[in-house]
Scaffold this motif. Structure first.
Motif, mmCIF file in Angstrom:
data_model
loop_
_atom_site.group_PDB
_atom_site.id
_atom_site.type_symbol
_atom_site.label_atom_id
_atom_site.label_comp_id
_atom_site.label_asym_id
_atom_site.label_seq_id
_atom_site.Cartn_x
_atom_site.Cartn_y
_atom_site.Cartn_z
ATOM 1 N N ARG A 187 42.001 49.489 44.544
ATOM 2 C CA ARG A 187 41.254 48.498 43.960
ATOM 3 C C ARG A 187 41.404 47.145 44.432
ATOM 4 O O ARG A 187 40.178 46.344 44.490
ATOM 5 N N ALA A 188 42.531 46.708 44.701
ATOM 6 C CA ALA A 188 42.861 45.441 45.505
ATOM 7 C C ALA A 188 42.210 45.104 46.785
ATOM 8 O O ALA A 188 41.458 44.254 46.888
ATOM 9 N N LYS A 189 42.136 46.405 47.699
ATOM 10 C CA LYS A 189 41.465 46.404 48.895
ATOM 11 C C LYS A 189 39.719 46.238 48.604
ATOM 12 O O LYS A 189 39.247 45.609 49.465
ATOM 13 N N GLN A 190 39.315 46.809 47.477
ATOM 14 C CA GLN A 190 37.918 46.674 47.293
ATOM 15 C C GLN A 190 37.513 45.542 46.923
ATOM 16 O O GLN A 190 36.501 44.880 47.303
ATOM 17 N N GLU A 191 38.405 44.755 46.097
ATOM 18 C CA GLU A 191 38.124 43.611 45.667
ATOM 19 C C GLU A 191 37.924 42.521 47.028
ATOM 20 O O GLU A 191 37.292 41.558 46.962
ATOM 21 N N GLU A 192 39.116 42.767 47.950
ATOM 22 C CA GLU A 192 39.562 41.688 48.825
ATOM 23 C C GLU A 192 38.033 42.046 49.731
ATOM 24 O O GLU A 192 37.601 40.881 50.331
ATOM 25 N N LEU A 193 37.639 43.281 50.107
ATOM 26 C CA LEU A 193 36.550 43.453 50.910
ATOM 27 C C LEU A 193 35.088 42.892 50.318
ATOM 28 O O LEU A 193 34.326 42.243 51.046
ATOM 29 N N MET A 194 35.101 42.902 49.037
ATOM 30 C CA MET A 194 33.908 42.523 48.227
ATOM 31 C C MET A 194 33.802 41.112 48.165
ATOM 32 O O MET A 194 32.785 40.353 48.470
ATOM 33 N N PHE A 195 34.931 40.278 48.184
ATOM 34 C CA PHE A 195 35.126 38.806 48.317
ATOM 35 C C PHE A 195 34.726 38.115 49.571
ATOM 36 O O PHE A 195 33.870 37.229 49.711
ATOM 37 N N SER A 196 35.223 38.819 50.467
ATOM 38 C CA SER A 196 34.865 38.495 52.027
ATOM 39 C C SER A 196 33.507 38.339 52.324
ATOM 40 O O SER A 196 32.892 37.533 52.992
ATOM 41 N N ARG A 197 32.957 39.631 52.006
ATOM 42 C CA ARG A 197 31.759 40.006 52.222
ATOM 43 C C ARG A 197 30.623 39.001 51.506
ATOM 44 O O ARG A 197 29.588 38.470 52.043
#
Length: 203
Positions: A187-197
């Motif tokens: 979940r943390a990696k998903q949020e990090e990806l969503m945030f950066s994109r």
């Protein structure tokens, strides 16, 4: 610091309410619009509070919901709108009406509020449009996205200065685009990806 007070309402006055808790009677400044929301004098009530503490003064402000308090704190961010000014504004316009005026850039409605002239109305627009923290609880413009599991990402983007509605739209769109890339990620990696994109999309 205390979040709220729970006690008996002993008096209601214009922009003021007395609340007794364990033998202590608190003098709490409240918006006039909140007086009818709180139960009648003699009833038990919970008041969500904010304390103004300066070298020369101390005043307790109260609200019927955390959302009302959040709106009050948002108004304090506007240069030229102090605590008393924010209270007067909330006494003359509902949160939903204020949000609509900001979203539609309706300066004439803002200028009619007590203590708000043309310059202050423009400052309110610049500071608050798309950035209000409150939730009106009635017919949200983007109900699906408000219930989104990406609310932490949206909040972080808004805190960076992006308009709330634009953040919601971008995150909602990316949720579909990135669904394949999310697979197998924490979940943390998903949020990090969503945030950066999302930052790339909003830039």
């Amino acid at each position: 610091m205390f979040n709220s007070l729970c006690g008996t309402i002993t008096s209601k006055q214009p922009q003021s309410m007395y609340l007794e808790t364990s033998g202590i009677e608190w003098d709490i400044a409240v918006p006039d619009s909140a007086l009818d929301v709180f139960p009648p004098v003699g009833s038990e009530a919970r008041v969500y509070t904010w304390l103004l503490h300066r070298e020369d003064t101390m005043k307790l402000f109260g609200f019927p919901t955390p959302q009302d308090r959040a709106l009050f704190l948002d108004l304090l961010k506007v240069d030229g709108v102090g605590s008393r000014g924010a209270l007067k504004i909330m006494s003359h316009i509902s949160p939903q009406q204020l949000s609509e005026a900001l979203d539609s850039e309706d300066l004439s409605t803002l200028e009619k509020l007590p203590g708000v002239g043309k310059k202050t109305a423009q400052k309110m627009m610049l500071t608050l449009k798309g950035k209000l923290a409150f939730s009106s609880g009635t017919a949200p413009a983007v109900p699906v996205r408000d219930a989104s599991p990406w609310q932490d990402v949206i909040t972080a983007l808004v805190d960076m200065g992006y308009e709330k509605r634009s953040c919601e739209e971008v995150v909602h769109r990316l949720e579909q685009i990135l669904s394949q890339e999310f697979q197998g990620k924490s979940r943390a990696k998903q949020e990090e990806l969503m945030f950066s994109r999302a930052i790339v999309e909003l830039a």
